[in-house]
Design an enzyme around this catalytic site. Structure first.
Site, PDB file in Angstrom:
ATOM      1  N   ASP A  46      97.718 -15.260  27.787  1.00 28.09           N
ATOM      2  CA  ASP A  46      98.352 -14.339  28.744  1.00 28.09           C
ATOM      3  C   ASP A  46      97.293 -13.361  29.259  1.00 28.09           C
ATOM      4  OD1 ASP A  46     101.191 -13.095  29.634  1.00 28.09           O
ATOM      5  OD2 ASP A  46      99.786 -11.481  29.188  1.00 28.09           O
ATOM      6  N   TYR A  51      93.430  -7.154  34.318  1.00 27.18           N
ATOM      7  CA  TYR A  51      92.635  -7.071  33.089  1.00 27.18           C
ATOM      8  C   TYR A  51      91.142  -7.306  33.355  1.00 27.18           C
ATOM      9  CZ  TYR A  51      97.264  -7.710  30.860  1.00 27.18           C
ATOM     10  OH  TYR A  51      98.590  -7.618  30.490  1.00 27.18           O
ATOM     11  N   LYS A  76      98.874 -12.615  36.339  1.00 34.78           N
ATOM     12  CA  LYS A  76      99.844 -11.720  36.982  1.00 34.78           C
ATOM     13  C   LYS A  76      99.276 -11.129  38.261  1.00 34.78           C
ATOM     14  CE  LYS A  76     101.114 -10.372  32.264  1.00 34.78           C
ATOM     15  NZ  LYS A  76      99.856 -10.254  31.532  1.00 34.78           N
ATOM     16  N   HIS A 109     103.543  -8.252  38.157  1.00 37.79           N
ATOM     17  CA  HIS A 109     103.179  -7.463  36.974  1.00 37.79           C
ATOM     18  C   HIS A 109     104.111  -6.265  36.748  1.00 37.79           C
ATOM     19  CE1 HIS A 109      99.343  -6.576  34.421  1.00 37.79           C
ATOM     20  NE2 HIS A 109     100.407  -6.112  33.803  1.00 37.79           N
TER      21      HIS A 109
END
Ligand code: NAD
Length: 276
Positions: A46, A51, A76, A109
């Site tokens: 994930d 990120y 996401k 998200h």
């Protein structure tokens, strides 16, 4: 190697119920850490555009030599790409970084309600799925009102809602809505992100002692036995293995109930209305 159970999504595709999350994993270390996770037996990763580590995930996947159809990869769409046609470009960028031609699951998200774009974002997710760039589509941090709105607007129900969920914060309004609509819950921060002393709580500690497991393993079991999908994050190879070693014991109904009673409305992160 551990066999990880799968769950069936509302679109008929399957998802490994336990995976590995890479929130706050340093991009420079992501390839090594995801490689450790794949080596340990994880097949579900994930990540998210936010990120900044999709490239490291992609390098680890490529280096692993694991056949694509044995992997389950989620990324996401970030909040600043929800408007207009931006989601269509965003998925192409994520796929480029991951080195993949499709992800298994693509999520909106956050609803980011102040921007007013989450319905548009969901419409574009449907297009992305129909173009084969995401096998399944879902959302994250969506509350029942957001879910109602996107389902009504498109007739398409998200496969999952990925929400903050751990014993101190169980979001029963969201899990109840999800159960009624066939949406699976992905529990983010399943261990409370280490932000409160969950592992010292008596029901967790005593179940750990009774089963000869660690408190973290007990909390992961508590999630799994309710049908939640989890992807705990750790950068330590030992904990990465520990978090996967949760399929050889079962909490009793009483143990499960005692941990459920730890609910205290204790969000460790921000409210979805405040993330825009
Ligand atoms: P988590 O609850 O998995 O906690 C991670 C922390 O717990 C780590 O810092 C680690 O120190 C500790 N930990 C992990 N395994 C342990 C063990 N066996 N024993 C003791 N301590 C242990 O929190 P998280 O990383 O925030 O959540 C998991 C994943 O969920 C993320 O990596 C990310 O993929 C996803 N996530 C999504 C959102 C979202 O908005 N959609 C937000 C946060 C996280």
């Amino acid at each position: 190697m551990t066999t990880i159970p799968t769950l069936t999504l509302n679109d008929g595709h399957t998802i490994p119920q336990l995976g590995f999350g890479v929130f706050k994993v340093d991009p420079a270390e992501t390839e090594r850490i995801v490689s450790d996770a794949l080596e340990a037996g994880y097949r579900h990763i994930d990540t998210a555009a936010l990120y900044g580590n999709e490239e490291g995930v992609g390098r680890a996947l490529a280096a692993s030599g694991i056949p694509r159809d044995e992997l389950f990869i989620t990324t996401k769409l970030w909040n600043d790409r929800q408007a207009g046609e931006a989601p269509l470009a965003a998925i192409d960028e994520s796929l480029g970084k991951l080195g993949l031609d499709h992800v298994d699951l693509y999520l909106v998200h956050w609803p980011a309600p102040a921007n007013g774009n989450y319905v548009n974002a969901w419409e574009k997710m449907v297009q992305i799925r129909d173009a084969g760039k995401a096998t399944s589509i879902g959302v994250s941090n969506h509350l029942p009102a957001h879910l109602e709105e996107i389902i009504t607007a498109t007739g398409v129900t998200p496969a999952v809602d990925q929400i903050e969920l751990h014993p101190a914060y169980q979001q029963r309004d969201v899990t109840g809505f999800a159960a009624e609509h066939g949406i699976l819950i992905e529990a983010w921060g399943p261990l409370g992100q280490g932000k409160y002393p969950l592992f010292d709580e008596q029901p967790v500690a005593s179940a750990a002692a009774a089963h000869g497991k660690t408190p973290a393993q007990v909390v992961l079991r508590w999630h799994l036995q309710q049908g939640f999908i989890v992807f705990p994050k750790s950068t330590s190879a030992a904990r990465i293995r520990e978090n996967l070693d949760v399929f050889d014991f079962e909490l009793t109904a009483d143990e499960q109930a005692a941990i459920t009673a730890l609910e205290r409305g204790g969000r460790v992160s921000v409210h979805p209305d405040e993330v825009n």
